[in-house]
Design a protein around this motif. Structure first.
Motif, PDB file in Angstrom:
ATOM      1  N   VAL A 126       0.869  -1.186   0.000  1.00 58.27           N
ATOM      2  CA  VAL A 126       0.000   0.000   0.000  1.00 58.27           C
ATOM      3  C   VAL A 126       0.904   1.234   0.000  1.00 58.27           C
ATOM      4  N   ASP A 127       0.832   1.999  -1.083  1.00 57.43           N
ATOM      5  CA  ASP A 127       1.664   3.203  -1.241  1.00 57.43           C
ATOM      6  C   ASP A 127       3.139   2.905  -0.932  1.00 57.43           C
ATOM      7  N   GLY A 128       3.587   1.777  -1.432  1.00 61.28           N
ATOM      8  CA  GLY A 128       5.011   1.440  -1.307  1.00 61.28           C
ATOM      9  C   GLY A 128       5.395   0.799   0.015  1.00 61.28           C
ATOM     10  N   LYS A 129       4.417   0.581   0.911  1.00 67.91           N
ATOM     11  CA  LYS A 129       4.737  -0.039   2.218  1.00 67.91           C
ATOM     12  C   LYS A 129       3.982  -1.369   2.353  1.00 67.91           C
ATOM     13  N   TRP A 130       4.642  -2.347   2.968  1.00 66.29           N
ATOM     14  CA  TRP A 130       3.984  -3.631   3.192  1.00 66.29           C
ATOM     15  C   TRP A 130       3.087  -3.535   4.412  1.00 66.29           C
ATOM     16  N   LYS A 131       1.814  -3.889   4.216  1.00 61.69           N
ATOM     17  CA  LYS A 131       0.838  -3.781   5.297  1.00 61.69           C
ATOM     18  C   LYS A 131       0.303  -5.168   5.626  1.00 61.69           C
ATOM     19  N   LYS A 132       0.239  -5.483   6.922  1.00 63.92           N
ATOM     20  CA  LYS A 132      -0.239  -6.795   7.357  1.00 63.92           C
ATOM     21  C   LYS A 132      -1.747  -6.940   7.132  1.00 63.92           C
ATOM     22  N   LEU A 133      -2.153  -8.122   6.711  1.00 61.44           N
ATOM     23  CA  LEU A 133      -3.578  -8.442   6.541  1.00 61.44           C
ATOM     24  C   LEU A 133      -3.901  -9.701   7.318  1.00 61.44           C
ATOM     25  N   SER A 134      -5.186  -9.872   7.629  1.00 62.06           N
ATOM     26  CA  SER A 134      -5.601 -11.185   8.132  1.00 62.06           C
ATOM     27  C   SER A 134      -5.844 -12.065   6.917  1.00 62.06           C
ATOM     28  N   TRP A 135      -5.895 -13.375   7.138  1.00 61.39           N
ATOM     29  CA  TRP A 135      -6.190 -14.272   6.014  1.00 61.39           C
ATOM     30  C   TRP A 135      -7.569 -13.981   5.434  1.00 61.39           C
ATOM     31  N   LYS A 136      -8.508 -13.660   6.315  1.00 60.46           N
ATOM     32  CA  LYS A 136      -9.866 -13.404   5.840  1.00 60.46           C
ATOM     33  C   LYS A 136      -9.877 -12.213   4.874  1.00 60.46           C
ATOM     34  N   GLN A 137      -9.176 -11.144   5.304  1.00 59.81           N
ATOM     35  CA  GLN A 137      -9.090  -9.975   4.414  1.00 59.81           C
ATOM     36  C   GLN A 137      -8.411 -10.349   3.102  1.00 59.81           C
ATOM     37  N   ALA A 138      -7.330 -11.089   3.219  1.00 57.30           N
ATOM     38  CA  ALA A 138      -6.544 -11.409   2.019  1.00 57.30           C
ATOM     39  C   ALA A 138      -7.374 -12.214   1.025  1.00 57.30           C
ATOM     40  N   ILE A 139      -8.045 -13.255   1.510  1.00 52.42           N
ATOM     41  CA  ILE A 139      -8.851 -14.090   0.600  1.00 52.42           C
ATOM     42  C   ILE A 139      -9.989 -13.263   0.007  1.00 52.42           C
ATOM     43  N   ASN A 140     -10.593 -12.434   0.820  1.00 47.17           N
ATOM     44  CA  ASN A 140     -11.700 -11.598   0.330  1.00 47.17           C
ATOM     45  C   ASN A 140     -11.235 -10.630  -0.747  1.00 47.17           C
ATOM     46  N   GLU A 141     -10.144  -9.939  -0.469  1.00 45.59           N
ATOM     47  CA  GLU A 141      -9.677  -8.925  -1.430  1.00 45.59           C
ATOM     48  C   GLU A 141      -9.203  -9.571  -2.726  1.00 45.59           C
ATOM     49  N   VAL A 142      -8.417 -10.640  -2.600  1.00 40.16           N
ATOM     50  CA  VAL A 142      -7.907 -11.307  -3.806  1.00 40.16           C
ATOM     51  C   VAL A 142      -9.088 -11.883  -4.597  1.00 40.16           C
ATOM     52  N   GLY A 143     -10.010 -12.529  -3.887  1.00 43.15           N
ATOM     53  CA  GLY A 143     -11.175 -13.109  -4.559  1.00 43.15           C
ATOM     54  C   GLY A 143     -12.013 -12.044  -5.263  1.00 43.15           C
ATOM     55  N   ASP A 144     -12.230 -10.900  -4.618  1.00 40.05           N
ATOM     56  CA  ASP A 144     -13.017  -9.827  -5.249  1.00 40.05           C
ATOM     57  C   ASP A 144     -12.343  -9.330  -6.521  1.00 40.05           C
ATOM     58  N   LYS A 145     -11.039  -9.207  -6.463  1.00 43.11           N
ATOM     59  CA  LYS A 145     -10.323  -8.719  -7.652  1.00 43.11           C
ATOM     60  C   LYS A 145     -10.422  -9.737  -8.790  1.00 43.11           C
ATOM     61  N   MET A 146     -10.341 -11.013  -8.433  1.00 38.02           N
ATOM     62  CA  MET A 146     -10.496 -12.048  -9.474  1.00 38.02           C
ATOM     63  C   MET A 146     -11.876 -11.969 -10.115  1.00 38.02           C
ATOM     64  N   LEU A 147     -12.887 -11.819  -9.292  1.00 36.98           N
ATOM     65  CA  LEU A 147     -14.256 -11.782  -9.827  1.00 36.98           C
ATOM     66  C   LEU A 147     -14.469 -10.552 -10.698  1.00 36.98           C
ATOM     67  N   ASP A 148     -13.841  -9.440 -10.329  1.00 34.53           N
ATOM     68  CA  ASP A 148     -13.934  -8.234 -11.166  1.00 34.53           C
ATOM     69  C   ASP A 148     -13.302  -8.474 -12.535  1.00 34.53           C
ATOM     70  N   VAL A 149     -12.113  -9.079 -12.508  1.00 38.86           N
ATOM     71  CA  VAL A 149     -11.418  -9.350 -13.773  1.00 38.86           C
ATOM     72  C   VAL A 149     -12.272 -10.257 -14.650  1.00 38.86           C
ATOM     73  N   ARG A 150     -12.819 -11.286 -14.038  1.00 43.90           N
ATOM     74  CA  ARG A 150     -13.646 -12.242 -14.787  1.00 43.90           C
ATOM     75  C   ARG A 150     -14.839 -11.537 -15.447  1.00 43.90           C
ATOM     76  N   LYS A 151     -15.481 -10.671 -14.650  1.00 41.73           N
ATOM     77  CA  LYS A 151     -16.679  -9.979 -15.150  1.00 41.73           C
ATOM     78  C   LYS A 151     -16.332  -9.032 -16.305  1.00 41.73           C
ATOM     79  N   GLU A 152     -15.237  -8.329 -16.134  1.00 43.89           N
ATOM     80  CA  GLU A 152     -14.900  -7.302 -17.133  1.00 43.89           C
ATOM     81  C   GLU A 152     -14.187  -7.873 -18.357  1.00 43.89           C
ATOM     82  N   SER A 153     -13.316  -8.877 -18.156  1.00 44.49           N
ATOM     83  CA  SER A 153     -12.451  -9.316 -19.256  1.00 44.49           C
ATOM     84  C   SER A 153     -12.530 -10.787 -19.580  1.00 44.49           C
ATOM     85  N   GLY A 154     -13.261 -11.557 -18.800  1.00 38.41           N
ATOM     86  CA  GLY A 154     -13.358 -12.994 -19.051  1.00 38.41           C
ATOM     87  C   GLY A 154     -12.324 -13.771 -18.248  1.00 38.41           C
ATOM     88  N   PRO A 155     -12.539 -15.101 -18.143  1.00 38.67           N
ATOM     89  CA  PRO A 155     -11.677 -15.923 -17.275  1.00 38.67           C
ATOM     90  C   PRO A 155     -10.222 -15.998 -17.732  1.00 38.67           C
TER      91      PRO A 155
END
Ligand code: SF4
Length: 951
Positions: A126-155
């Motif tokens: 985040v802005d050039g600094k490593w920020k700690k996440l919980s696993w729940k946050q990490a899976i949620n954020e990564v998963g949301d980004k994947m779903l966005d990519v899928r919706k906009e550009s395909g699998p």
């Protein structure tokens, strides 16, 4: 070497090129001689259980049986665990592969249980600094980004880079996850090490794997090594070679541009020019045919179209071979004579042979040499193809590849239907996950994806040049170091362009740190294979069950758990795990994954190795012979260690595994076999089936096609199936019948389920029907380009691919030195893990280039000088010069395990705190250039050009 109770503090390397002696290094990394107190330096709150535990010396020691996670020899070791902490290790003296031997990497494995440089918790940039996440946050954020990519550009705008470090079960679930996401953009590092072996060898005789075991090399009378250096890359395998030398007085020939540590043991060394393997092999065949040394009976009965090769060989008389390869006529003659007079002989190769624009032709040429000599299907013979990472064979078998589903079934609709049936899913649901449209005449579900070697082209290539909807926008780098790809400048550009980069690994790896990004990078800590259990396949196709040594360190999670959590987030967990039970912690039961892959892998006979059988082998290492791999007594009596595939039929049928492929001297039920009838029954009116050759006890005493339900009926054997088997087998064949009944009945009659065909010397589906020499794109021999030109530019699957366009330009004036690369004993692969291991880092602290004294003198370069090396596409690296005659004049050699410095600049500030490897260095791949085999898309790392100047 026993590593007990030694530990280190977390002192990062200061910069590239440490330039310090051993004592200083030891001081810097803080090697101390007592206690594990240093674990407390890792910070509180990060660790699950690695805080400094005061373990009494008399705490009970629990012994775990595990397998080295470095190379594909598969050495066993005993890990000693006290109070849940990995405190010591011993090599397994009763293990059938290593008999107590280990190399430096094996001896340093306990460091995995300490892991001071590992990722400790999920992070994002985040802005050039490593920020700690919980696993729940990490899976949620990564998963949301994947779903966005899928919706906009395909699998297909997702890329799933996978790993040869996964267990077989991890590989299987990752390939399945990509399938259920709806893409073939999934691959792993076999692409860049042995994909040309798989393509060339499988297209010669049926299967693309090492044919004999490491142990069987002890029975060779001649050992021919081309493009491999086992003394450094596979040290414990070297032990078996040395036994052959001692016991049989076996002659050792090495064909390698460089005088390697293996060559130090050789009777004959031929220093061929990189990329001229085919002229060398044809030069040997010229003498073999000229002197009538070929095995005429073997060729007549078991080989298709050797006559075409005879014609090709005529183009390479001794003088031409010397002109092209640089090897003297007498050397080539001696190599042929030694192999002819000392049968059986084995042929060994590794990446010196495979990583070329003509890699698939090289591997075919090696096979043809062995076919001519009749060295196939015999103990002491075969093609022993040494794989790199510990599970690169398993990852390949399980189809963690861009061009096939598990078991080499390919990507045609029939293959998808087979695997949908195995998964117990509706094929139409699986199909619905993919982009249904056609791009440049290709349908994504049935078209190979983007290869691991060129993932960056999948990001950077113009949309209208790509045979998929959009370029790649988001990528996982899961257990794979991107510094192993050539053209590092493009790799960095692609990392910068991706919208989201997700590294899943015990270490940050280069994908996490070599970019110029300030945001959009996730680091998810995966645990190592010592923190889970599962099976792993060695280079000889044996599978071994690894016991879990310790619980996942810090906040890391196992690969399979991360995949499962992602599938839950992405909405396909039910389909993903339909046949796999969950335990009380909602974790997948690993054994059920093994059983599911057994249920589908009929093509290679990876169907009979149940988890129960594999575990029983692990518990009984000492009962297997270290000469034959057979258990002479005990619970595994009659089995070959690790049930090397093919282990036909179901586990209940108890096939013993196959140590030597295509061996007709044994019954199929005892591990016998013959070449696979894979290429049909006839070609242009000529039979492709074996002629009068068959495996011992076969009731069909001639060649025969692959078995199917119809064939059983024609033979009158159908009614030998049970009613249940008949219900499943109707309309199926030996590859798709999930009951295993077709295989069972074929074997009952002594026949091999895959039919009995001839090996072929020509491949009519390849650009070159017989192996053809083509000069490298960046050749130093411009005089040979018109006679041995490369291919025309072409499209390979989804990507345009350059050949002639690059070869046409003469680069030799600016870049007069040849450039090749290889491996060091201390490190593995991209090196991130092994350079983070203080025991190994101490041994090899700097990236370097080997340069011949004459070339060094011309440039006023002395041994140990710092130099700039510039590759022919402009990539520049700042490294140390090692002036040595072991590399011939005009050529340079570099190891490929380094990273963390680019264009002379250290990337250390980009690493999360505490994770900088002990040793950083420039990647050879920053200087290495374009070039890909048209079949396998393996990259050219062995033949390019450079210039070196004093820094
Ligand atoms: Fe054995 Fe390979 Fe591990 Fe060395 S790296 S100990 S040779 S498995």
């Amino acid at each position: 070497m026993k590593l007990t109770r030694k530990s280190v503090t977390a002192q990062p390397a200061k910069a590239a090129g440490l330039g310090i002696n051993r004592r200083q290094f030891m001081k810097q990394v803080g090697i101390t001689s007592g206690g594990i107190a240093a674990a407390s330096m890792l910070g509180t709150g990060m660790m699950r259980r690695a805080e400094a535990k005061d373990i009494p010396h008399d705490a009970p020691i629990e012994i775990k049986r595990t397998v080295c996670s470095s190379c594909a020899v598969g050495c066993g070791l005993y890990a000693e665990v006290q109070n849940g902490v990995w405190t010591g290790q011993e090599p397994a003296f009763d293990h059938p592969f290593n008999s107590g031997g280990h190399c430096a990497k094996g001896a340093a494995l306990r460091e995995h249980g300490h892991g001071e440089k590992r990722l400790k918790y999920p992070m994002k940039l985040v802005d050039g600094k490593w920020k700690k996440l919980s696993w729940k946050q990490a899976i949620n954020e990564v998963g949301d980004k994947m779903l966005d990519v899928r919706k906009e550009s395909g699998p297909d705008s997702m890329y799933f880079m996978g790993s040869a470090k996964f267990s077989n079960e991890g590989c299987y679930m990752y390939r399945k996850m990509a399938a259920m996401w709806g893409t073939n953009n999934v691959d792993h590092s076999a692409r860049i090490c042995h994909s040309s072996t798989v393509a060339g060898v499988a297209n010669t005789w049926g299967y693309g794997a090492q044919t004999n075991s490491f142990n069987d090399i002890q029975n060779a009378n001649a050992i021919f090594i081309i493009g491999a250096n086992p003394a450094e890359a596979h040290p414990v395998a070297m032990r078996h070679l040395l036994i052959a030398k001692e016991k049989n007085n076996a002659k050792l020939i090495t064909v390698d541009p460089r005088f390697t540590r293996t060559t130090a043991h050789a009777d004959l060394h031929c220093a061929l020019r990189p990329g001229t393997d085919i002229p060398f092999i044809y030069g040997m065949l010229w003498h073999i045919f000229e002197n009538g040394w070929e095995d005429k009976t073997f060729i007549k009965e078991r080989v298709f179209e050797m006559d075409t090769i005879r014609e090709e060989v005529k183009k390479f008389p001794p003088k031409e071979v010397e002109l092209v390869t640089g090897c003297k006529e007498e050397e080539v003659y001696q190599a042929a004579k030694i192999m002819a007079e000392n049968r059986p002989g084995t042929v060994i190769w590794a990446m010196g042979g495979t990583q070329h624009t003509i890699g698939s032709s090289n591997t075919r040429a090696y096979c043809i040499l062995q076919l001519a000599l009749g060295n196939m299907g015999v103990s002491g013979g075969g093609t022993n193809i040494f794989r790199g990472h510990d599970n690169v064979q398993g990852a390949t078998d399980i189809g963690l590849l861009f061009d096939t589903l598990p078991g080499y079934y390919g990507l045609k609709t029939g293959a998808w239907k087979h695997w949908s049936h195995v998964w117990d899913l509706d094929f139409d649901w699986v199909k619905s996950r993919f982009d249904p449209n056609e791009y440049l005449g290709r349908v994504p579900m049935n078209t190979p994806g983007i290869p691991c070697s060129r993932w960056h082209d999948g990001v950077l290539e113009a949309s209208d040049e790509l045979a998929q909807k959009n370029p790649v926008r988001m990528a996982f780098f899961w257990g794979q170091s991107v510094n192993t790809s050539t053209r590092q400048n493009h790799v960095r550009e692609a990392l910068d362009k991706l919208e989201t980069v997700v590294v899943v690994d015990p270490y940050p790896t280069m994908a996490g740190v070599m970019h110029n990004r300030k945001n959009g990078v996730y680091l998810l800590p995966a645990s190592t294979q010592f923190e889970t259990e599962g099976s792993v396949s060695n280079s000889g196709r044996s599978q071994q069950w690894r016991e879990k040594v310790i619980e996942p360190l810090f906040e890391s999670k196992t690969d399979i758990e991360i995949m499962y959590r992602l599938s839950q987030k992405l909405g396909f967990a039910d389909e993903f795990t339909k046949r796999i039970a969950k335990d009380s912690n909602d974790m997948l039961v690993i054994e059920d994954i093994t059983r599911e892959l057994n249920r589908g892998m009929w093509t290679i006979g990876m169907s009979g190795q149940s988890p129960e059988r594999l575990k029983m082998h692990t518990q009984n290492w000492g009962t297997f012979s270290n000469k034959t791999l057979k258990a002479e007594g005990g619970p595994a009596k009659g089995d070959t260690y690790g049930l090397p595939w093919p282990c036909w039929g179901t586990p209940e049928q108890k096939h013993p595994g196959t140590e030597i492929l295509y061996d007709t001297s044994k019954n199929v039920l005892d591990g016998g076999g013959n070449f696979r009838a894979r290429f049909g029954i006839e070609y242009q009116g000529e039979s492709l089936l074996a002629d009068g050759s068959f495996s011992k006890g076969a009731e069909i005493e001639d060649g025969y096609p692959e078995f199917s339900a119809d064939m059983l009926k024609q033979l009158g054997w159908w009614d030998e199936l049970t009613a249940e088997e008949k219900a499943e087998a109707e309309g199926k064949n030996w590859k798709t019948d999930l009951s295993g009944g077709i295989q069972r009945i074929a074997m009952k009659h002594g026949c091999v389920p895959n039919g009995n065909g001839k090996a072929r010397c020509i491949v009519w589906t390849f650009p070159d029907i017989a192996p053809v020499h083509r000069e490298p794109l960046y050749t130093p021999r411009r005089d040979l380009v018109s006679k041995y030109p490369t291919y025309d530019d072409m499209r390979v699957h989804r990507l345009p691919t350059l050949y002639k366009t690059l070869q046409e330009k003469d680069n030799t004036v600016k870049y007069p030195l040849g450039m090749t690369s290889g491996r060091l004993v201390e490190y593995e692969g991209g090196g991130e893990e092994s350079r983070s291991n203080p025991w190994l880092a101490e041994l090899q602290q700097e990236m370097f280039v080997e340069i011949n004294p004459a070339d060094a003198a011309d440039r006023a370069i002395g041994n140990g000088d710092t130099v700039w090396l510039e590759g022919a596409e402009g990539g520049r690296i700042k490294i140390k010069a090692v002036v040595t005659p072991r590399i011939p004049k005009g050529l340079t050699w570099m190891p490929y395990h380094f990273a963390g410095v680019m264009h002379g600049e250290s990337l250390e500030p980009n690493y999360p705190e505490g994770t900088v490897p002990h040793v950083l260095g420039e990647s050879v791949n920053t200087a290495l250039t374009y070039g890909y085999d048209p079949i396998a898309q393996i990259q050219e790392t062995k033949a390019s050009l450079c210039q070196i100047t004093k820094a």
